[in-house]
Design a protein around this motif. Structure first.
Motif, PDB file in Angstrom:
ATOM      1  N   ARG A 181       0.841  -1.196   0.000  1.00  0.00           N
ATOM      2  CA  ARG A 181       0.000   0.000   0.000  1.00  0.00           C
ATOM      3  C   ARG A 181       0.876   1.246   0.000  1.00  0.00           C
ATOM      4  N   LEU A 182       0.599   2.152  -0.934  1.00  0.00           N
ATOM      5  CA  LEU A 182       1.283   3.451  -0.995  1.00  0.00           C
ATOM      6  C   LEU A 182       0.417   4.461  -0.256  1.00  0.00           C
ATOM      7  N   VAL A 183       0.892   4.909   0.905  1.00  0.00           N
ATOM      8  CA  VAL A 183       0.131   5.800   1.784  1.00  0.00           C
ATOM      9  C   VAL A 183       0.636   7.223   1.626  1.00  0.00           C
TER      10      VAL A 183
ATOM     11  N   LYS B 118       3.015  22.085   5.599  1.00  0.00           N
ATOM     12  CA  LYS B 118       4.303  22.453   5.023  1.00  0.00           C
ATOM     13  C   LYS B 118       4.956  21.354   4.206  1.00  0.00           C
ATOM     14  N   HIS B 119       4.600  20.093   4.426  1.00  0.00           N
ATOM     15  CA  HIS B 119       5.306  18.988   3.788  1.00  0.00           C
ATOM     16  C   HIS B 119       4.337  17.911   3.338  1.00  0.00           C
ATOM     17  N   ILE B 120       4.856  16.970   2.543  1.00  0.00           N
ATOM     18  CA  ILE B 120       4.076  15.822   2.100  1.00  0.00           C
ATOM     19  C   ILE B 120       4.928  14.575   2.281  1.00  0.00           C
ATOM     20  N   TYR B 121       4.297  13.496   2.689  1.00  0.00           N
ATOM     21  CA  TYR B 121       4.993  12.260   3.022  1.00  0.00           C
ATOM     22  C   TYR B 121       4.338  11.108   2.272  1.00  0.00           C
ATOM     23  N   ALA B 122       5.137  10.129   1.866  1.00  0.00           N
ATOM     24  CA  ALA B 122       4.617   8.922   1.224  1.00  0.00           C
ATOM     25  C   ALA B 122       5.418   7.738   1.719  1.00  0.00           C
ATOM     26  N   GLN B 123       4.735   6.636   1.953  1.00  0.00           N
ATOM     27  CA  GLN B 123       5.432   5.426   2.341  1.00  0.00           C
ATOM     28  C   GLN B 123       4.718   4.219   1.763  1.00  0.00           C
ATOM     29  N   VAL B 124       5.488   3.168   1.521  1.00  0.00           N
ATOM     30  CA  VAL B 124       4.963   1.920   0.998  1.00  0.00           C
ATOM     31  C   VAL B 124       4.981   0.920   2.147  1.00  0.00           C
ATOM     32  N   VAL B 125       3.791   0.373   2.465  1.00  0.00           N
ATOM     33  CA  VAL B 125       3.620  -0.444   3.660  1.00  0.00           C
ATOM     34  C   VAL B 125       3.100  -1.828   3.285  1.00  0.00           C
ATOM     35  N   ASP B 126       3.706  -2.860   3.888  1.00  0.00           N
ATOM     36  CA  ASP B 126       3.183  -4.217   3.808  1.00  0.00           C
ATOM     37  C   ASP B 126       2.350  -4.438   5.064  1.00  0.00           C
ATOM     38  N   ASP B 127       1.032  -4.505   4.913  1.00  0.00           N
ATOM     39  CA  ASP B 127       0.148  -4.585   6.073  1.00  0.00           C
ATOM     40  C   ASP B 127       0.176  -5.948   6.747  1.00  0.00           C
ATOM     41  N   GLN B 128       0.513  -6.997   6.029  1.00  0.00           N
ATOM     42  CA  GLN B 128       0.537  -8.325   6.651  1.00  0.00           C
ATOM     43  C   GLN B 128       1.669  -8.451   7.663  1.00  0.00           C
ATOM     44  N   SER B 129       2.834  -7.912   7.320  1.00  0.00           N
ATOM     45  CA  SER B 129       3.954  -7.969   8.259  1.00  0.00           C
ATOM     46  C   SER B 129       4.025  -6.719   9.134  1.00  0.00           C
ATOM     47  N   GLY B 130       3.319  -5.658   8.735  1.00  0.00           N
ATOM     48  CA  GLY B 130       3.315  -4.432   9.519  1.00  0.00           C
ATOM     49  C   GLY B 130       4.592  -3.619   9.387  1.00  0.00           C
TER      50      GLY B 130
ATOM     51  N   THR C 241       7.144  -0.907   7.122  1.00  0.00           N
ATOM     52  CA  THR C 241       7.289   0.085   6.076  1.00  0.00           C
ATOM     53  C   THR C 241       8.458  -0.335   5.200  1.00  0.00           C
ATOM     54  N   LEU C 242       8.185  -0.508   3.917  1.00  0.00           N
ATOM     55  CA  LEU C 242       9.215  -0.973   2.992  1.00  0.00           C
ATOM     56  C   LEU C 242      10.036   0.188   2.436  1.00  0.00           C
ATOM     57  N   VAL C 243       9.356   1.270   2.075  1.00  0.00           N
ATOM     58  CA  VAL C 243      10.005   2.431   1.465  1.00  0.00           C
ATOM     59  C   VAL C 243       9.307   3.681   1.984  1.00  0.00           C
ATOM     60  N   ALA C 244      10.068   4.735   2.188  1.00  0.00           N
ATOM     61  CA  ALA C 244       9.480   6.012   2.601  1.00  0.00           C
ATOM     62  C   ALA C 244      10.190   7.153   1.887  1.00  0.00           C
TER      63      ALA C 244
END
Length: 121
Positions: A30-32, A38-50, A52-55
């Motif tokens: 999931r890309l959140v 002032k800023h914007i954030y994005a992270q890629v999350v694997d919900d099954q393992s809980g 964050t893969l990339v931020a």
């Protein structure tokens, strides 16, 4: 007396509703997106393992040199950066989670930049 509802509370309600339907798998995380004033954030999350893969965010050192902030240009740069980092991990498909925000402005710019950089969602 009528009490005005808080915008962030309404956004969180929408986000919880969407999260009941959208979840990230190891093959398609999931890309959140989160945006502040002032800023914007994005992270890629694997919900099954809980995990964050990339931020990526507009606070990253790579983007601070370009003077990226919480505007549309900064969102485009964050979208491109998160896509590059995700593709480097070997992930090319994600589920987009807009975090309860309207798909407009900075959120749409981030998503379009991530798609243009090669992510599929």
């Amino acid at each position: 007396m009528h009490k005005r509802e808080d915008r962030n509370e309404r956004r969180e309600m929408r986000h919880r509703r969407v999260r009941g339907k959208v979840s990230g798998m190891p093959g398609r995380p999931r890309l959140v997106v989160y945006r502040s004033l002032k800023h914007i954030y994005a992270q890629v999350v694997d919900d099954q393992s809980g995990h964050t893969l990339v931020a990526a965010s507009s606070l990253d050192q790579a983007l601070r040199a370009k003077a990226a902030g919480g505007n549309i240009d900064g969102a485009k740069q964050v979208g491109q950066l998160v896509a590059e980092r995700t593709l480097a991990k070997g992930i090319d498909q994600v589920v987009f989670d807009r975090g309860g925000y309207l798909y407009h402005g900075r959120v749409a710019a981030l998503a379009d930049a991530a798609r243009a950089a090669g992510l599929k969602f």
